[in-house]
Design a protein around this motif. Structure first.
Motif, mmCIF file in Angstrom:
data_model
loop_
_atom_site.group_PDB
_atom_site.id
_atom_site.type_symbol
_atom_site.label_atom_id
_atom_site.label_comp_id
_atom_site.label_asym_id
_atom_site.label_seq_id
_atom_site.Cartn_x
_atom_site.Cartn_y
_atom_site.Cartn_z
ATOM 1 N N ALA A 95 51.152 37.800 36.348
ATOM 2 C CA ALA A 95 49.580 37.206 36.981
ATOM 3 C C ALA A 95 48.633 37.981 37.144
ATOM 4 O O ALA A 95 47.091 37.196 37.043
ATOM 5 C CB ALA A 95 50.192 36.364 38.126
ATOM 6 N N PHE A 96 49.021 39.023 37.749
ATOM 7 C CA PHE A 96 47.606 40.200 37.974
ATOM 8 C C PHE A 96 47.342 40.415 36.902
ATOM 9 O O PHE A 96 45.671 40.618 36.431
ATOM 10 C CB PHE A 96 48.064 40.861 38.725
ATOM 11 N N GLU A 97 48.128 40.940 35.775
ATOM 12 C CA GLU A 97 47.356 41.011 34.266
ATOM 13 C C GLU A 97 46.204 39.602 33.858
ATOM 14 O O GLU A 97 45.482 40.116 33.275
ATOM 15 C CB GLU A 97 48.501 41.363 33.749
ATOM 16 N N HIS A 98 47.325 38.392 33.959
ATOM 17 C CA HIS A 98 45.619 37.413 33.841
ATOM 18 C C HIS A 98 44.813 37.882 34.894
ATOM 19 O O HIS A 98 43.719 37.234 34.070
ATOM 20 C CB HIS A 98 47.006 35.901 33.385
ATOM 21 N N PHE A 99 44.324 37.438 36.112
ATOM 22 C CA PHE A 99 44.126 38.000 36.995
ATOM 23 C C PHE A 99 42.782 38.801 36.607
ATOM 24 O O PHE A 99 41.510 38.472 36.568
ATOM 25 C CB PHE A 99 44.239 38.127 38.178
ATOM 26 N N LEU A 100 43.085 39.994 35.954
ATOM 27 C CA LEU A 100 42.209 41.017 35.468
ATOM 28 C C LEU A 100 41.644 40.264 34.292
ATOM 29 O O LEU A 100 40.275 40.546 33.537
ATOM 30 C CB LEU A 100 42.902 42.168 35.671
ATOM 31 N N ALA A 101 41.624 39.235 33.730
ATOM 32 C CA ALA A 101 41.919 39.242 31.923
ATOM 33 C C ALA A 101 40.434 38.313 31.743
ATOM 34 O O ALA A 101 39.729 38.221 31.406
ATOM 35 C CB ALA A 101 42.975 39.317 30.793
#
Length: 175
Positions: A95-101
């Protein structure tokens, strides 16, 4: 469907990544929360709603549902608990990687958690905040209800405790 909150508005000052505390007491014998359990998801959302008010109006709220560890996991040995934490952290990390993307690279971010949410957020910070560009974006990390040790701060020098009310990029913690 796996986001409790997913707000994307240019009108807000920052983006907030909020990780929910433990809500699954493990009464059914499960070691990770079942995301198909509507009652648990409702409790999850209720716990988030108690916390999100601090950030409402100022930041876009991004808060994922995740297969958090249940309360009985805290009484297991580190070896027994590791697979459960791998599941919970894997969900939050994705989820955090998606958030950053999906968030703009120049927008300020706030990381927030309570209890297990703070524990997982601290794991994210250990894995991602070594990046100077991400450090520059961090307004603050609110790690309430979890410990941050001197060893954490020595091992991960990019983790720093806030020293004053005007500091940015620091951790605000209470355990």
């Amino acid at each position: 469907a796996l986001w409790a909150y997913y707000e994307d508005s240019a009108d807000k000052d920052a983006d907030v990544f909020l990780v929910c505390p433990t809500v699954d007491l493990g009464r059914d014998g499960n070691l990770n929360m079942d995301l198909a359990n509507e009652k648990l998801c409702s409790n999850f959302l209720g716990a988030l709603n108690m916390e999100r008010g601090i950030y409402d109006g100022r930041g876009n709220m991004f808060s994922p549902y995740y297969r958090q560890v249940t309360l009985p996991v805290y009484s297991l040995s580190a070896e027994e608990a590791a697979p459960c934490y791998a599941i919970a952290y894997g969900d939050v990390k994705a989820a955090f990687e998606h958030f950053l993307a999906v968030t703009a690279e120049d927008r300020p971010i706030i990381l927030a958690g309570f209890s297990q949410g703070s524990e997982l957020m601290l794991m994210l910070m250990k894995d991602y905040l070594e990046d100077p560009a991400l450090q520059e974006r961090l307004v603050a990390a609110y790690a309430i209800g979890w410990r941050i040790t001197d060893e954490d701060l020595e091992t991960y020098p990019w983790l720093k405790m806030a020293q004053g009310e005007d500091d940015t990029g620091g951790i605000i913690a209470f355990n």
